[in-house]
Design a protein around this motif. Structure first.
Motif, PDB file in Angstrom:
ATOM      1  N   SER A  71       1.429   2.755  -1.229  1.00 43.77           N
ATOM      2  CA  SER A  71       1.957   1.362  -0.807  1.00 43.77           C
ATOM      3  C   SER A  71       1.829   0.439  -2.085  1.00 43.77           C
ATOM      4  O   SER A  71       0.611   0.193  -2.093  1.00 43.77           O
ATOM      5  CB  SER A  71       1.633   0.918   0.470  1.00 43.77           C
ATOM      6  OG  SER A  71       1.838  -0.458   0.661  1.00 43.77           O
ATOM      7  N   VAL A  72       2.994  -0.200  -2.473  1.00 41.22           N
ATOM      8  CA  VAL A  72       2.804  -1.239  -3.306  1.00 41.22           C
ATOM      9  C   VAL A  72       2.230  -2.489  -2.751  1.00 41.22           C
ATOM     10  O   VAL A  72       1.189  -3.038  -3.553  1.00 41.22           O
ATOM     11  CB  VAL A  72       4.318  -1.554  -4.048  1.00 41.22           C
ATOM     12  CG1 VAL A  72       3.942  -2.914  -4.807  1.00 41.22           C
ATOM     13  CG2 VAL A  72       4.904  -0.682  -4.696  1.00 41.22           C
ATOM     14  N   GLN A  73       2.390  -2.813  -1.611  1.00 39.46           N
ATOM     15  CA  GLN A  73       1.636  -3.959  -1.075  1.00 39.46           C
ATOM     16  C   GLN A  73       0.342  -3.764  -0.812  1.00 39.46           C
ATOM     17  O   GLN A  73      -0.754  -4.758  -1.175  1.00 39.46           O
ATOM     18  CB  GLN A  73       2.457  -4.050   0.441  1.00 39.46           C
ATOM     19  CG  GLN A  73       1.688  -5.198   1.092  1.00 39.46           C
ATOM     20  CD  GLN A  73       2.411  -5.615   2.691  1.00 39.46           C
ATOM     21  OE1 GLN A  73       3.129  -4.780   3.092  1.00 39.46           O
ATOM     22  NE2 GLN A  73       1.821  -6.486   3.215  1.00 39.46           N
ATOM     23  N   LYS A  74      -0.366  -2.589  -0.570  1.00 43.70           N
ATOM     24  CA  LYS A  74      -1.621  -2.206  -0.453  1.00 43.70           C
ATOM     25  C   LYS A  74      -2.220  -2.333  -1.712  1.00 43.70           C
ATOM     26  O   LYS A  74      -3.484  -2.747  -1.964  1.00 43.70           O
ATOM     27  CB  LYS A  74      -1.987  -0.879   0.328  1.00 43.70           C
ATOM     28  CG  LYS A  74      -1.810  -0.690   1.744  1.00 43.70           C
ATOM     29  CD  LYS A  74      -1.943   0.616   2.601  1.00 43.70           C
ATOM     30  CE  LYS A  74      -1.631   0.423   3.880  1.00 43.70           C
ATOM     31  NZ  LYS A  74      -1.848   1.833   4.662  1.00 43.70           N
ATOM     32  N   ARG A  75      -1.682  -1.548  -2.425  1.00 43.88           N
ATOM     33  CA  ARG A  75      -2.266  -1.466  -4.245  1.00 43.88           C
ATOM     34  C   ARG A  75      -2.384  -2.849  -4.589  1.00 43.88           C
ATOM     35  O   ARG A  75      -3.101  -3.382  -5.322  1.00 43.88           O
ATOM     36  CB  ARG A  75      -1.374  -0.600  -4.987  1.00 43.88           C
ATOM     37  CG  ARG A  75      -1.318   0.699  -4.705  1.00 43.88           C
ATOM     38  CD  ARG A  75      -2.602   1.533  -4.952  1.00 43.88           C
ATOM     39  NE  ARG A  75      -3.565   1.694  -4.106  1.00 43.88           N
ATOM     40  CZ  ARG A  75      -4.913   1.435  -4.378  1.00 43.88           C
ATOM     41  NH1 ARG A  75      -5.395   1.787  -5.358  1.00 43.88           N
ATOM     42  NH2 ARG A  75      -6.015   1.204  -3.408  1.00 43.88           N
ATOM     43  N   GLN A  76      -1.001  -3.743  -4.162  1.00 39.60           N
ATOM     44  CA  GLN A  76      -1.301  -5.159  -4.975  1.00 39.60           C
ATOM     45  C   GLN A  76      -2.486  -5.896  -4.238  1.00 39.60           C
ATOM     46  O   GLN A  76      -3.144  -6.617  -5.263  1.00 39.60           O
ATOM     47  CB  GLN A  76      -0.062  -5.769  -4.652  1.00 39.60           C
ATOM     48  CG  GLN A  76       0.231  -7.197  -5.090  1.00 39.60           C
ATOM     49  CD  GLN A  76       1.441  -7.779  -4.726  1.00 39.60           C
ATOM     50  OE1 GLN A  76       2.403  -7.138  -4.233  1.00 39.60           O
ATOM     51  NE2 GLN A  76       1.574  -9.210  -5.366  1.00 39.60           N
TER      52      GLN A  76
END
Length: 172
Positions: A42-47
Motif C-alpha cells: 500500500s502506497v498509503q501505508k508506505r508513505q
C-alpha cells in the motif's frame, strides 16, 4: 559522468518514496510472492512509514533524482541486528523505480549510503535481502557484499513466507 544526484529526503519526498517502494517491490517480487500478497503493498501505508522515518531520521533516507524527479531511495543507519557493534551499519532499504533500473541509480544510492555510514564511523555494513531476489543479490554482490551463510531465516511478506539472508562487506 552521471547526472544522477543524491540528497537527503524531505517530507515532501515521502509520497514518491512510497510509490517507488511499492512499484519496485511488486515488480521485483512478482516471481517470489503470490499476486494476493503483492496486492497488499500500500502506497498509503508506505508513505506514513517513510514520513515518520524522514521526520525522525531513523533510518537516514536519501533520494536519487534527475531534473527533480525522484528515481529511487536508500535508508541506512546502524545495524538493527542484536549483538552487533556500534561500528556496524545497515542498509535498511534500497529501491529504484523499475523504469530506472540498470541506469546507475542503485549505484549512486549505494555510494551515498556508504559515504554516510563511513562518516558515522561504521567499518562494516550489512543488509537483508530475499535469497531468490536474483536482481538484488547480483547488485549487492557486484558492490562487494558477501553472503553470511549462517544467517538464513524465513520472513513473512504479505502472509507469504520468503527466505532471506544477511549480506555484509567492509567499509574500510
Amino acid at each position: 559522468m552521471s547526472l544522477i544526484q543524491v540528497r537527503p529526503a524531505t517530507l515532501r519526498d515521502a509520497k514518491a518514496i512510497a510509490e517507488i517502494h511499492v512499484a519496485s517491490s511488486q515488480d521485483a517480487y512478482k516471481d517470489l510472492l503470490p499476486r494476493s500478497a503483492l496486492d497488499l503493498f500500500s502506497v498509503q501505508k508506505r508513505q506514513a512509514f517513510w514520513r515518520e522515518a524522514i521526520d525522525l531520521c531513523e533510518p537516514q533516507v536519501q533520494v536519487a533524482h534527475l531534473d527533480g524527479q525522484v528515481m529511487g531511495f536508500v535508508g541506512f543507519d546502524r545495524s538493527r541486528d542484536k549483538g552487533t557493534p556500534a561500528t556496524t551499519g545497515e542498509i535498511w532499504a534500497l529501491f529504484v523505480n523499475p523504469i530506472h533500473w540498470d541506469k546507475g541509480v542503485g549505484l549512486a544510492l549505494w555510494d551515498a549510503a556508504r559515504d554516510g555510514l563511513q562518516e558515522e564511523g561504521c567499518t562494516k555494513v550489512t543488509l537483508w535481502t530475499y535469497m531468490r531476489n536474483d536482481r538484488a543479490m547480483s547488485f549487492f554482490e557486484k558492490a562487494g557484499f558477501k553472503r553470511d551463510l549462517g544467517s538464513a531465516r524465513t520472513a513473512e511478506v504479505g502472509g507469504a513466507p520468503l527466505e532471506e539472508m544477511r549480506l555484509f562487506r567492509s567499509l574500510v
